[in-house]
Structures are given as structure tokens and as C-alpha cells.
Scaffold this motif. Structure first.
Motif, short mmCIF file in Angstrom:
data_model
loop_
_atom_site.label_atom_id
_atom_site.label_comp_id
_atom_site.label_asym_id
_atom_site.label_seq_id
_atom_site.Cartn_x
_atom_site.Cartn_y
_atom_site.Cartn_z
N SER A 209 20.82 5.36 -33.90
CA SER A 209 20.70 5.45 -32.45
C SER A 209 19.67 4.43 -31.96
N LEU A 210 19.68 4.18 -30.68
CA LEU A 210 18.70 3.25 -30.12
C LEU A 210 17.28 3.77 -30.27
N ILE A 211 17.16 5.08 -30.20
CA ILE A 211 15.83 5.69 -30.37
C ILE A 211 15.30 5.35 -31.76
N GLN B 64 10.90 7.53 -31.34
CA GLN B 64 10.84 8.98 -31.56
C GLN B 64 9.45 9.53 -31.21
N GLU B 65 8.40 8.77 -31.54
CA GLU B 65 7.04 9.22 -31.24
C GLU B 65 6.82 9.35 -29.74
N ARG B 66 7.36 8.40 -28.97
CA ARG B 66 7.21 8.46 -27.52
C ARG B 66 7.95 9.66 -26.94
N ILE B 67 9.11 9.97 -27.50
CA ILE B 67 9.88 11.12 -27.02
C ILE B 67 9.16 12.41 -27.37
N VAL C 63 15.56 1.73 -22.85
CA VAL C 63 16.18 2.79 -23.65
C VAL C 63 15.69 4.14 -23.18
N LEU C 64 14.39 4.27 -22.96
CA LEU C 64 13.85 5.55 -22.49
C LEU C 64 14.38 5.90 -21.10
N ALA C 65 14.51 4.91 -20.23
CA ALA C 65 15.05 5.16 -18.90
C ALA C 65 16.51 5.59 -18.98
N ALA C 66 17.28 4.94 -19.83
CA ALA C 66 18.69 5.31 -19.99
C ALA C 66 18.80 6.72 -20.55
N ARG C 67 17.94 7.06 -21.49
CA ARG C 67 17.95 8.41 -22.06
C ARG C 67 17.61 9.44 -21.00
N GLN C 68 16.62 9.13 -20.18
CA GLN C 68 16.21 10.05 -19.14
C GLN C 68 17.32 10.25 -18.12
#
Length: 193
Positions: A125-127, A133-136, A175-180
Motif C-alpha cells: 500500500s502507499l502507506i 504507518q507511524e504518522r497514522i 497520501v495522508l490527505a487522500a486517505r483522510q
């Protein structure tokens, strides 16, 4: 005038004999294929079908094979796909000669797709790819204004290392914005359902 009639009759007899002799050389399989398809099929190798199918994976393999049987040429078939973006489906007579193949065939679309998925390792995955993963886990959220401008304009950095780091950070934010956004859409779907 009598000689002209004799020449015409002799020519007609020769043409009829020639057609009879050449049609006798056709095997029963060729006659069956010709009568089922409505044309004399050209020789098509599995490599030809595989070549066109690999160039246009969204076109069904049987449509590709049928068009290759008609044209006998990879170039003509690919040009037809490029011009029309589809190929005509084969008629019912095609299926009597070339029944749909179940598992075990590399040219069948269903088994080819299943084999490709089984043999190809699953992409990370992009994560995982960007080590986010640490940021999530830390619960880092992207602000709403950053969500809309994630990955926007970058400032030109002096060194290549800093530019690379800036690019990695912009990718991570995107990636984080898309996940959110995805999680927000999922939450809305659950509320509606």
C-alpha cells in the motif's frame, strides 16, 4: 461463331473442374469452419492472439481471435482496435469451433486474470511504501486547508537532498490527505446506509 461457343464451353468446364479439384483439397475441418464462420479462416497462432491481447487487455480474447481469423494480420486487428476502440464479438458459429475454455488456459480471460493475480505479488500500500504507518498511529491529521492543497507548489531548495526531502514530504501529505478523504467518504456511506 461455333468456335466461340466451343471456347466458352471449354473455359466453363475448366473453371468448374478447377473449383472442384481445389475444394476437394480442403479438409472437412476447413469446410466446417468456413460454413460456421461464413468465411475461410486464416491461420492464427496463440502468439498472435497473445500479442494483441497484451497490447489491449480490455478487449476479450475471443474477440481478438475472431478478428485475427478474419484478417490474419496483427497489424490490421490493432489498427481496427485503435480506430474503433472495440472489436466485434464472434458469432454463434464461432463457439462451435472454439468453445470457451475453462481453467488451465493462458489465453482465456478469466483464467488469465486469475493466474495473473495469483502469480503477481500484491503491491504494498502507499502507506507502507512511504513509511507513513507511524504518522497514522500517532493520529496525525491533515488540516482541511492542507487537505485541499496537498502536494501543491513547492519551494525550490538549494541542494538536491533538500529537494528530494521536500518531494517526499509532499508525497506523504498527498497520501495522508487522500486517505483522510477516503475515510470521510466511507463514514458518509455508513451514515447513509
Amino acid at each position: 461463331m461455333g468456335e466461340l461457343v466451343n471456347v466458352v464451353v471449354a473455359f466453363a468446364v475448366i473453371v468448374i473442374l478447377f473449383r472442384w479439384v481445389t475444394s476437394g483439397s480442403e479438409s472437412s475441418e476447413q469446410r466446417t469452419a468456413t460454413s460456421a464462420l461464413g468465411f475461410r479462416p486464416k491461420n492464427v497462432t496463440p502468439e498472435m492472439v497473445l500479442t494483441v491481447s497484451s497490447m489491449f487487455p480490455d478487449i476479450p480474447v475471443d474477440n481478438v481471435r475472431y478478428d485475427l481469423l478474419r484478417t490474419g494480420s496483427i497489424e490490421l486487428t490493432t489498427n481496427k482496435i485503435l480506430e474503433r476502440s472495440y472489436l466485434d464479438p464472434p458469432p454463434q458459429g464461432y463457439w462451435t469451433l472454439y468453445p470457451r475454455q475453462t481453467s488451465g488456459s493462458s489465453t482465456s480471460t478469466t483464467s488469465r486474470g486469475a493466474n495473473a493475480q495469483a502469480s503477481k505479488p500484491k503491491a504494498p500500500s502507499l502507506i507502507a511504501r512511504y513509511s507513513l504507518q507511524e504518522r497514522i498511529n500517532s493520529g496525525e491529521e491533515v488540516a482541511q486547508e492542507e487537505l485541499e492543497t496537498a502536494g501543491g507548489k513547492a519551494v525550490w531548495e538549494d541542494s538536491a537532498e533538500r529537494r528530494e526531502q521536500s518531494l517526499k514530504e509532499r508525497k506523504a501529505k498527498m497520501v495522508l490527505a487522500a486517505r483522510q478523504k477516503f475515510l470521510a467518504q466511507q463514514a458518509e456511506k455508513e451514515k447513509v446506509a
